[in-house]
Scaffold this motif. Sequence first.
Motif, PDB file in Angstrom:
ATOM      1  N   ALA A   1      -6.258   6.003 -11.597  1.00 51.09           N
ATOM      2  CA  ALA A   1      -4.876   6.112 -11.122  1.00 51.09           C
ATOM      3  C   ALA A   1      -4.715   5.743  -9.654  1.00 51.09           C
ATOM      4  CB  ALA A   1      -4.371   7.542 -11.348  1.00 51.09           C
ATOM      5  N   ILE A   2      -5.800   5.525  -8.940  1.00 48.38           N
ATOM      6  CA  ILE A   2      -5.696   5.170  -7.518  1.00 48.38           C
ATOM      7  C   ILE A   2      -5.058   3.793  -7.380  1.00 48.38           C
ATOM      8  CG2 ILE A   2      -7.000   4.654  -5.407  1.00 48.38           C
ATOM      9  CD1 ILE A   2      -9.074   6.663  -6.271  1.00 48.38           C
ATOM     10  N   ASP A   3      -4.082   3.699  -6.512  1.00 48.13           N
ATOM     11  CA  ASP A   3      -3.384   2.438  -6.293  1.00 48.13           C
ATOM     12  C   ASP A   3      -4.340   1.401  -5.701  1.00 48.13           C
ATOM     13  OD1 ASP A   3      -0.546   1.111  -5.995  1.00 48.13           O
ATOM     14  OD2 ASP A   3      -1.600   0.732  -4.111  1.00 48.13           O
ATOM     15  N   GLU A   4      -4.397   0.248  -6.326  1.00 51.60           N
ATOM     16  CA  GLU A   4      -5.331  -0.796  -5.896  1.00 51.60           C
ATOM     17  C   GLU A   4      -5.039  -1.279  -4.476  1.00 51.60           C
ATOM     18  OE1 GLU A   4      -8.586  -3.455  -6.404  1.00 51.60           O
ATOM     19  OE2 GLU A   4      -7.926  -1.671  -7.481  1.00 51.60           O
ATOM     20  N   ASP A   5      -3.766  -1.412  -4.140  1.00 49.14           N
ATOM     21  CA  ASP A   5      -3.411  -1.868  -2.791  1.00 49.14           C
ATOM     22  C   ASP A   5      -3.860  -0.857  -1.728  1.00 49.14           C
ATOM     23  OD1 ASP A   5      -2.296  -4.188  -3.761  1.00 49.14           O
ATOM     24  OD2 ASP A   5      -0.247  -3.394  -3.805  1.00 49.14           O
ATOM     25  N   GLU A   6      -3.703   0.442  -2.038  1.00 48.97           N
ATOM     26  CA  GLU A   6      -4.135   1.469  -1.087  1.00 48.97           C
ATOM     27  C   GLU A   6      -5.653   1.449  -0.932  1.00 48.97           C
ATOM     28  OE1 GLU A   6      -2.695   5.320  -2.089  1.00 48.97           O
ATOM     29  OE2 GLU A   6      -0.585   4.729  -2.054  1.00 48.97           O
ATOM     30  N   LEU A   7      -6.332   1.200  -2.028  1.00 44.54           N
ATOM     31  CA  LEU A   7      -7.783   1.143  -1.985  1.00 44.54           C
ATOM     32  C   LEU A   7      -8.261  -0.024  -1.128  1.00 44.54           C
ATOM     33  CD1 LEU A   7     -10.067   2.830  -3.216  1.00 44.54           C
ATOM     34  CD2 LEU A   7     -10.136   1.217  -5.120  1.00 44.54           C
ATOM     35  N   LEU A   8      -7.632  -1.167  -1.304  1.00 41.62           N
ATOM     36  CA  LEU A   8      -8.006  -2.337  -0.517  1.00 41.62           C
ATOM     37  C   LEU A   8      -7.643  -2.159   0.953  1.00 41.62           C
ATOM     38  CD1 LEU A   8      -7.068  -5.259  -2.949  1.00 41.62           C
ATOM     39  CD2 LEU A   8      -9.351  -4.633  -2.147  1.00 41.62           C
ATOM     40  N   GLU A   9      -6.523  -1.485   1.205  1.00 42.47           N
ATOM     41  CA  GLU A   9      -6.131  -1.228   2.590  1.00 42.47           C
ATOM     42  C   GLU A   9      -7.149  -0.315   3.271  1.00 42.47           C
ATOM     43  OE1 GLU A   9      -4.428  -1.440   6.122  1.00 42.47           O
ATOM     44  OE2 GLU A   9      -3.795  -2.639   4.383  1.00 42.47           O
ATOM     45  N   GLY A  10      -7.629   0.685   2.519  1.00 42.06           N
ATOM     46  CA  GLY A  10      -8.646   1.571   3.068  1.00 42.06           C
ATOM     47  C   GLY A  10      -9.952   0.832   3.332  1.00 42.06           C
TER      48      GLY A  10
END
Length: 210
Positions: free
Chosen positions: A149-158
């Motif tokens: 459920a983790i947002d892919e964009d947020e993961l890449l931003e991190g």
Amino acid sequence: MSSLTLLSVRRVHGRAVLSLSSGETRVMPRALLKERPYRGGTPFDEAAFETLLRERAYPFALEKAVSLLAVRARTEKELRDALHQCAYPEETIDRVMARMQEAGYLNDADFAAQWAASRTGKGMGTRRIGMELRRKGVSSETIGQTLDAIDEDELLEGALKTARKAAKGRDLSLPAERQKVSAALIRRGYGYDHARKALSQLLEEQAPAD
């Protein structure tokens, strides 16, 4: 039947350790000393001790659970372990856990989602988050659902945030320096795909303008 004498009472964190004249020890929640202030050099009644634990431990265990959850959210395993640490009886702990679940204070799925959101924002990848949740006793099924459920964009931003920090002061035109940045991302729990994408974007940002 030989009588027992309580030799000493040692307080260790949330529990009290009672040393008996028989050479044995008994443990009890330290909070229960408010109900029965045991002291060394006095007779020890085993039956009365067991009755005290059985009949009076619950309110103290409930108070301890509420105070722990007021500090921060915890998984079911974390709360159970904390109550065990304080020497509460298993039956008492079961009652407290059931009460906390009924009240909505314990929910491993909600805990995992909040933990993942917090750790993602701090530049942690899914591997690291999953490992942390496993240590906290969250089930594999819940962990899988949480990570999916983790947002892919947020993961890449991190990942990009972590890459920028790791790349500070490095010459990324050198393969060895790029490898160090990738290694930093892997240590933070990012998979190779996310590490590759973050490094690629970082290289684009640092490329000299035409």
